[in-house]
Design a protein around this motif. Structure first.
Motif, PDB file in Angstrom:
ATOM      1  N   GLY A  59       0.814  -1.220   0.000  1.00  9.96           N
ATOM      2  CA  GLY A  59       0.000   0.000   0.000  1.00  9.96           C
ATOM      3  C   GLY A  59       0.844   1.264   0.000  1.00  9.96           C
ATOM      4  N   SER A  60       1.920   1.257   0.763  1.00 11.22           N
ATOM      5  CA  SER A  60       2.791   2.440   0.802  1.00 11.22           C
ATOM      6  C   SER A  60       3.486   2.643  -0.550  1.00 11.22           C
ATOM      7  N   ALA A  61       3.802   1.529  -1.239  1.00 10.30           N
ATOM      8  CA  ALA A  61       4.412   1.657  -2.566  1.00 10.30           C
ATOM      9  C   ALA A  61       3.408   2.223  -3.571  1.00 10.30           C
ATOM     10  N   LEU A  62       2.121   1.875  -3.411  1.00 13.33           N
ATOM     11  CA  LEU A  62       1.087   2.444  -4.290  1.00 13.33           C
ATOM     12  C   LEU A  62       0.993   3.962  -4.118  1.00 13.33           C
ATOM     13  N   VAL A  63       0.983   4.398  -2.865  1.00 14.81           N
ATOM     14  CA  VAL A  63       0.889   5.839  -2.586  1.00 14.81           C
ATOM     15  C   VAL A  63       2.128   6.560  -3.109  1.00 14.81           C
ATOM     16  N   ALA A  64       3.302   5.997  -2.836  1.00 13.12           N
ATOM     17  CA  ALA A  64       4.550   6.611  -3.305  1.00 13.12           C
ATOM     18  C   ALA A  64       4.623   6.588  -4.835  1.00 13.12           C
ATOM     19  N   GLY A  65       4.140   5.518  -5.457  1.00 11.53           N
ATOM     20  CA  GLY A  65       4.137   5.423  -6.920  1.00 11.53           C
ATOM     21  C   GLY A  65       3.219   6.444  -7.550  1.00 11.53           C
ATOM     22  N   PHE A  66       2.035   6.620  -6.965  1.00  8.47           N
ATOM     23  CA  PHE A  66       1.118   7.635  -7.488  1.00  8.47           C
ATOM     24  C   PHE A  66       1.734   9.020  -7.352  1.00  8.47           C
ATOM     25  N   THR A 116       9.542   6.707 -18.576  1.00 14.45           N
ATOM     26  CA  THR A 116      10.280   7.126 -17.380  1.00 14.45           C
ATOM     27  C   THR A 116       9.492   6.784 -16.122  1.00 14.45           C
ATOM     28  N   ALA A 117       8.194   7.053 -16.154  1.00 16.36           N
ATOM     29  CA  ALA A 117       7.360   6.742 -14.991  1.00 16.36           C
ATOM     30  C   ALA A 117       7.353   5.241 -14.718  1.00 16.36           C
ATOM     31  N   GLN A 118       7.314   4.424 -15.767  1.00 17.69           N
ATOM     32  CA  GLN A 118       7.331   2.963 -15.569  1.00 17.69           C
ATOM     33  C   GLN A 118       8.652   2.504 -14.961  1.00 17.69           C
ATOM     34  N   ALA A 119       9.755   3.094 -15.399  1.00 12.07           N
ATOM     35  CA  ALA A 119      11.058   2.736 -14.821  1.00 12.07           C
ATOM     36  C   ALA A 119      11.122   3.131 -13.350  1.00 12.07           C
ATOM     37  N   VAL A 120      10.641   4.325 -13.029  1.00 12.25           N
ATOM     38  CA  VAL A 120      10.639   4.785 -11.639  1.00 12.25           C
ATOM     39  C   VAL A 120       9.741   3.881 -10.790  1.00 12.25           C
ATOM     40  N   LEU A 121       8.573   3.525 -11.312  1.00 10.82           N
ATOM     41  CA  LEU A 121       7.661   2.659 -10.563  1.00 10.82           C
ATOM     42  C   LEU A 121       8.253   1.257 -10.365  1.00 10.82           C
ATOM     43  N   HIS A 122       8.935   0.744 -11.376  1.00  5.53           N
ATOM     44  CA  HIS A 122       9.558  -0.580 -11.247  1.00  5.53           C
ATOM     45  C   HIS A 122      10.596  -0.582 -10.125  1.00  5.53           C
ATOM     46  N   VAL A 123      11.435   0.428 -10.115  1.00  3.21           N
ATOM     47  CA  VAL A 123      12.457   0.523  -9.062  1.00  3.21           C
ATOM     48  C   VAL A 123      11.792   0.704  -7.699  1.00  3.21           C
ATOM     49  N   LEU A 124      10.780   1.553  -7.641  1.00  2.00           N
ATOM     50  CA  LEU A 124      10.085   1.806  -6.382  1.00  2.00           C
ATOM     51  C   LEU A 124       9.416   0.538  -5.852  1.00  2.00           C
ATOM     52  N   PHE A 125       8.712  -0.187  -6.720  1.00  2.00           N
ATOM     53  CA  PHE A 125       8.050  -1.421  -6.291  1.00  2.00           C
ATOM     54  C   PHE A 125       9.066  -2.484  -5.896  1.00  2.00           C
TER      55      PHE A 125
END
Length: 184
Positions: free
Chosen positions: A36-43, A69-78
């Motif tokens: 859940g925290s990754a979802l909030v941070a990803g958004f 770019t957003a997909q790369a950032v989200l992949h790293v974040l997740f």
């Protein structure tokens, strides 16, 4: 055509939501999980990436790199959120890079296709939205300009209809050269 702040925030939120949805689906299909925290941070990350360019209509050439770019950032974040600690994150990156070229290439191709198709979909939606707004503004101006053109203080007077004489309407016109009266 530039947009106001509320409209810009709505457009940015929609873009961030699409980015987040695509990233979550890709990450879960790839075998990961998302907290859940990754979802909030990803958004929040996708929102911050999109906000600077959300003021005007954008085409696929702007949307596609932004979405990538957003997909790369989200992949790293997740991946970092899934790993839990920095040591596990380093182990995840090391495992991903040592597992061979084929899985990494497959993941990149899948992400590339998903990003390209989603970017084209977003670009078409963007064009449709701005086209609709332009048509609405044109119609609104067509309705308001005649109203704004008349002065409000001058009373509107109705011109009387043009009257035609009933007598003259039935008169036969005898125009032309005079008749020749018998010649003697």
């Amino acid at each position: 055509m530039s947009s106001s702040l509320p409209f810009r925030l709505i457009r940015t939120a929609v873009f961030a939501g699409v980015c987040l949805g695509l990233g979550v689906v890709a990450h879960v299909f790839g075998g990961g999980s998302v907290t859940g925290s990754a979802l909030v941070a990803g958004f929040a990350a996708a929102f911050c990436l999109a906000l600077p360019v959300a003021g005007r209509e954008r085409g696929a050439y702007v949307i596609m790199p932004l979405l990538g770019t957003a997909q790369a950032v989200l992949h790293v974040l997740f991946s970092l959120a899934h790993a839990g600690s920095a040591a596990e994150a380093v182990a995840h990156v090391a495992h991903a890079s040592s597992s061979g070229l084929a899985p990494g290439l497959g993941m990149l191709v899948a992400h590339g296709w998903a990003t390209a198709l989603t970017a084209l979909w977003l670009a078409r939606g963007e064009a449709a939205l701005w086209g609709l707004l332009r048509r609405l503004v044109t119609r609104l101006l067509a309705v308001l300009l005649p109203v704004l053109d008349t002065p409000f203080s001058a009373p509107r007077t109705v011109e009387p209809p043009v009257l035609r004489s009933a007598v003259l309407r039935h008169v036969v016109s005898l125009r032309g050269p005079p008749r020749v009266v018998g010649t003697h």
